[in-house]
Design a protein around this motif. Structure first.
Motif, PDB file in Angstrom:
ATOM      1  N   HIS A  83       2.738   5.574 -19.094  1.00 48.33           N
ATOM      2  CA  HIS A  83       3.027   4.377 -18.623  1.00 48.33           C
ATOM      3  C   HIS A  83       3.044   4.529 -16.882  1.00 48.33           C
ATOM      4  N   SER A  84       2.446   5.534 -16.125  1.00 49.11           N
ATOM      5  CA  SER A  84       2.508   5.758 -14.843  1.00 49.11           C
ATOM      6  C   SER A  84       3.744   6.446 -14.594  1.00 49.11           C
ATOM      7  N   LEU A  85       3.664   6.761 -13.130  1.00 50.54           N
ATOM      8  CA  LEU A  85       5.084   7.565 -12.499  1.00 50.54           C
ATOM      9  C   LEU A  85       6.208   6.691 -12.217  1.00 50.54           C
ATOM     10  N   THR A  86       5.899   5.755 -11.658  1.00 51.16           N
ATOM     11  CA  THR A  86       6.884   4.774 -11.100  1.00 51.16           C
ATOM     12  C   THR A  86       6.851   3.476 -11.570  1.00 51.16           C
ATOM     13  N   HIS A  87       5.904   2.959 -12.029  1.00 54.59           N
ATOM     14  CA  HIS A  87       5.674   1.590 -12.527  1.00 54.59           C
ATOM     15  C   HIS A  87       5.400   0.714 -11.448  1.00 54.59           C
ATOM     16  N   ARG A  88       6.186   0.508 -10.536  1.00 56.51           N
ATOM     17  CA  ARG A  88       6.305  -0.240  -9.297  1.00 56.51           C
ATOM     18  C   ARG A  88       4.986  -0.571  -8.392  1.00 56.51           C
ATOM     19  N   HIS A  89       4.534  -1.453  -8.271  1.00 58.96           N
ATOM     20  CA  HIS A  89       3.263  -1.639  -7.561  1.00 58.96           C
ATOM     21  C   HIS A  89       1.996  -0.974  -8.139  1.00 58.96           C
ATOM     22  N   PHE A  90       1.936  -0.602  -9.337  1.00 56.88           N
ATOM     23  CA  PHE A  90       1.000   0.254  -9.628  1.00 56.88           C
ATOM     24  C   PHE A  90      -0.279  -0.405  -9.440  1.00 56.88           C
ATOM     25  N   GLY A  91      -0.446  -2.001  -9.825  1.00 56.47           N
ATOM     26  CA  GLY A  91      -1.430  -2.568  -9.844  1.00 56.47           C
ATOM     27  C   GLY A  91      -2.270  -2.917  -8.529  1.00 56.47           C
ATOM     28  N   GLN A  92      -1.204  -2.619  -7.517  1.00 55.58           N
ATOM     29  CA  GLN A  92      -1.817  -2.750  -6.158  1.00 55.58           C
ATOM     30  C   GLN A  92      -2.555  -1.640  -5.538  1.00 55.58           C
ATOM     31  N   LEU A  93      -2.388  -0.421  -6.154  1.00 54.40           N
ATOM     32  CA  LEU A  93      -2.969   0.938  -5.723  1.00 54.40           C
ATOM     33  C   LEU A  93      -4.303   1.064  -6.151  1.00 54.40           C
ATOM     34  N   GLY A  94      -4.961   1.645  -5.369  1.00 56.29           N
ATOM     35  CA  GLY A  94      -6.515   1.950  -5.462  1.00 56.29           C
ATOM     36  C   GLY A  94      -6.712   3.046  -6.921  1.00 56.29           C
ATOM     37  N   SER A  95      -7.910   3.197  -7.153  1.00 55.34           N
ATOM     38  CA  SER A  95      -8.219   3.905  -8.231  1.00 55.34           C
ATOM     39  C   SER A  95      -7.584   5.410  -7.859  1.00 55.34           C
ATOM     40  N   LEU A  96      -7.600   6.204  -6.872  1.00 54.54           N
ATOM     41  CA  LEU A  96      -7.208   7.388  -6.599  1.00 54.54           C
ATOM     42  C   LEU A  96      -5.652   7.347  -6.959  1.00 54.54           C
ATOM     43  N   GLY A  97      -5.050   6.406  -6.125  1.00 53.84           N
ATOM     44  CA  GLY A  97      -3.484   6.220  -6.269  1.00 53.84           C
ATOM     45  C   GLY A  97      -3.291   6.089  -7.878  1.00 53.84           C
ATOM     46  N   GLN A  98      -3.900   5.133  -8.419  1.00 56.64           N
ATOM     47  CA  GLN A  98      -3.545   5.071  -9.905  1.00 56.64           C
ATOM     48  C   GLN A  98      -3.738   6.595 -10.728  1.00 56.64           C
ATOM     49  N   TRP A  99      -4.633   7.091 -10.434  1.00 60.43           N
ATOM     50  CA  TRP A  99      -5.078   8.604 -10.962  1.00 60.43           C
ATOM     51  C   TRP A  99      -4.008   9.445 -10.670  1.00 60.43           C
ATOM     52  N   ARG A 100      -3.538   9.547  -9.514  1.00 60.75           N
ATOM     53  CA  ARG A 100      -2.628  10.320  -8.885  1.00 60.75           C
ATOM     54  C   ARG A 100      -1.134   9.895  -9.901  1.00 60.75           C
ATOM     55  N   GLN A 101      -0.808   8.663 -10.013  1.00 60.31           N
ATOM     56  CA  GLN A 101       0.529   8.240 -10.669  1.00 60.31           C
ATOM     57  C   GLN A 101       0.193   8.871 -12.032  1.00 60.31           C
ATOM     58  N   MET A 102      -1.035   8.416 -12.770  1.00 61.08           N
ATOM     59  CA  MET A 102      -1.322   9.183 -14.193  1.00 61.08           C
ATOM     60  C   MET A 102      -0.957  10.313 -14.449  1.00 61.08           C
ATOM     61  N   ARG A 103      -1.295  11.201 -13.398  1.00 55.38           N
ATOM     62  CA  ARG A 103      -1.537  12.656 -13.460  1.00 55.38           C
ATOM     63  C   ARG A 103       0.040  13.147 -13.439  1.00 55.38           C
TER      64      ARG A 103
END
Length: 212
Positions: A83-103
């Motif tokens: 469910h992502s690394l931190t949850h906060r502001h996930f939807g505001q990240l770009g695709s690369l930022g979301q991928w990094r949170q997931m990884r």
């Protein structure tokens, strides 16, 4: 026009991913925003008593804070989702930022169940189309829900129970709850016997093995 196209693409991705459960007989209980030091153990107690499996979508930083709760989920043979690394502001990240949170979250969760792949659910269901397509092509998600329990909006257990009696799950539904809702365990204590008596069965989300 561009915004409508993006929203339509997201809708199609979600519909495509829910295809794996839509024609199945089971109901899939899913819990977001954990692990929680109080809520997660309470949920596990209820699920254990009623012999119901579930899927827990965990936040990476919360898993680092409460590793015992994660281990308890795995020990009870429930499925862990990302469910992502931190949850906060996930939807505001770009695709690369979301991928990094997931990884980053993946590396934390893997310590507990040693799975090489797991389902992913975006916080609030918000994800970039390119990131969602990348996950979908790899069979990882983004996992959505077909029925939102609304538990985050209730502080009275009787009201939540009545709400779900008016809007009950059916076969194939992916039902969304939250670990940090204090009324959810008590509501499920009352509803699970009713749903079972109505003929519903429950399962972890299909397509992934369960770690130990």
């Amino acid at each position: 026009m561009k915004t409508r196209l993006i929203q339509e693409l997201k809708r199609l991705i979600r519909a495509w991913l829910l295809r794996s459960t839509r024609n199945r007989p089971e109901v899939y209980l899913t819990f977001d925003d954990g692990p929680h030091p109080v809520g997660t153990p309470a949920l596990l107690d209820v699920l254990r008593r009623h012999e119901v499996p579930a899927t827990f979508f965990l936040i990476g930083t919360a898993a680092e804070r409460f590793p015992d709760a994660v281990d308890a989920i795995v020990a009870d043979e429930h499925l862990i989702g990302n469910h992502s690394l931190t949850h906060r502001h996930f939807g505001q990240l770009g695709s690369l930022g979301q991928w990094r949170q997931m990884r980053a979250a993946e590396r934390i969760l893997r310590r507990h169940d040693r799975l090489r792949g797991r389902p992913f659910r975006a916080p609030q269901g918000r994800f970039r189309p390119l990131f969602g397509l990348w996950l979908a092509l790899r069979g990882r998600g983004p996992i959505h829900w077909s029925l939102d329990s609304g538990d985050g909006g209730f502080t009275d257990v009787d009201e939540l129970v009545e709400h779900l009696r008016e809007h009950p799950p059916g076969p194939g539904d992916v039902l969304l709850f939250h670990d940090d809702s204090p009324v959810t365990p008590r509501a499920l204590e009352r509803l699970l016997p009713e749903w079972k008596a109505a003929g519903l069965t429950f399962a972890r989300l299909p397509g992934w093995e369960v770690g130990r």
